[in-house]
Design a protein around this motif. Sequence first.
Motif, PDB file in Angstrom:
ATOM      1  N   PHE A  96       0.827  -1.208   0.000  1.00 45.48           N
ATOM      2  CA  PHE A  96       0.000   0.000   0.000  1.00 45.48           C
ATOM      3  C   PHE A  96       0.860   1.255   0.000  1.00 45.48           C
ATOM      4  CE2 PHE A  96      -2.118   3.369   2.461  1.00 45.48           C
ATOM      5  CZ  PHE A  96      -3.179   3.627   1.605  1.00 45.48           C
ATOM      6  N   LEU A 107      -4.424  -2.278   1.413  1.00 44.72           N
ATOM      7  CA  LEU A 107      -4.703  -1.644   2.707  1.00 44.72           C
ATOM      8  C   LEU A 107      -5.714  -2.449   3.507  1.00 44.72           C
ATOM      9  CD1 LEU A 107      -4.370   0.723   4.649  1.00 44.72           C
ATOM     10  CD2 LEU A 107      -6.201   1.905   3.395  1.00 44.72           C
ATOM     11  N   SER A 120       0.163   2.989  -3.850  1.00 43.82           N
ATOM     12  CA  SER A 120      -1.074   3.518  -3.296  1.00 43.82           C
ATOM     13  C   SER A 120      -2.101   3.724  -4.409  1.00 43.82           C
ATOM     14  CB  SER A 120      -0.803   4.843  -2.586  1.00 43.82           C
ATOM     15  OG  SER A 120      -0.219   5.763  -3.474  1.00 43.82           O
TER      16      SER A 120
END
Length: 212
Positions: A53, A187, A57
Amino acid sequence: MDPDDDLPPPDAAAALQLIRDQRGATARQLQPDARLLYWPWGVAWLVGFGLFFLRFSPDGRGLLRLPDWLPLTALFVLLVAAAAIQAVTGKRAYGQVTGDSSRRGRWYGCAWVLGSLSVFAVLGRVVDHLPYDQAALLWSATAVGLTGALQMAGGAIWLDRDLFRLGVWISVTNVIGTFAGPGWHALVLAVAGSGGILAAGAISWRRQRHPQ
């Protein structure tokens, strides 16, 4: 040696309690420490998917400057370490167990190995035709989906509610993360997935220490 240790219990209630204590002691000797079965996997997911993550991202830029190879390498190394810890722990606890339980364990282990090899073989033929973020999502979502399904199967085989519930939790979080998309999937697994594994280990360990 105290000669009173050889005396029979004074009443039926004491005898029943003695049987329960001996049964609990035997079960603790045969059951591996749940923390060693669950927590290494939880740490691997937390660190490995957390790095994914941070590096990849959802905006595509990355929240932290890391080498592209680091997240996958870290996740792979941590998963191998977790598998080794689980194998050693299980071998010490179940090494003397024979019969149907031993056979179920071997067949279940084969299901993990062959299932993983089948998934990786198929994905290896497909991911080269996808953008990197979509390929990474396909790899992780499929592998985690297999993990959840096999954990539910293991819970059904051994009538282990904790393992079955963990499989359900991982499957649900995997679906949520997949619909959320690349980046967010990592995430979700790093937070909810690893949190579920760590919590399952803590609950199982507590039940081992305080059997009903």
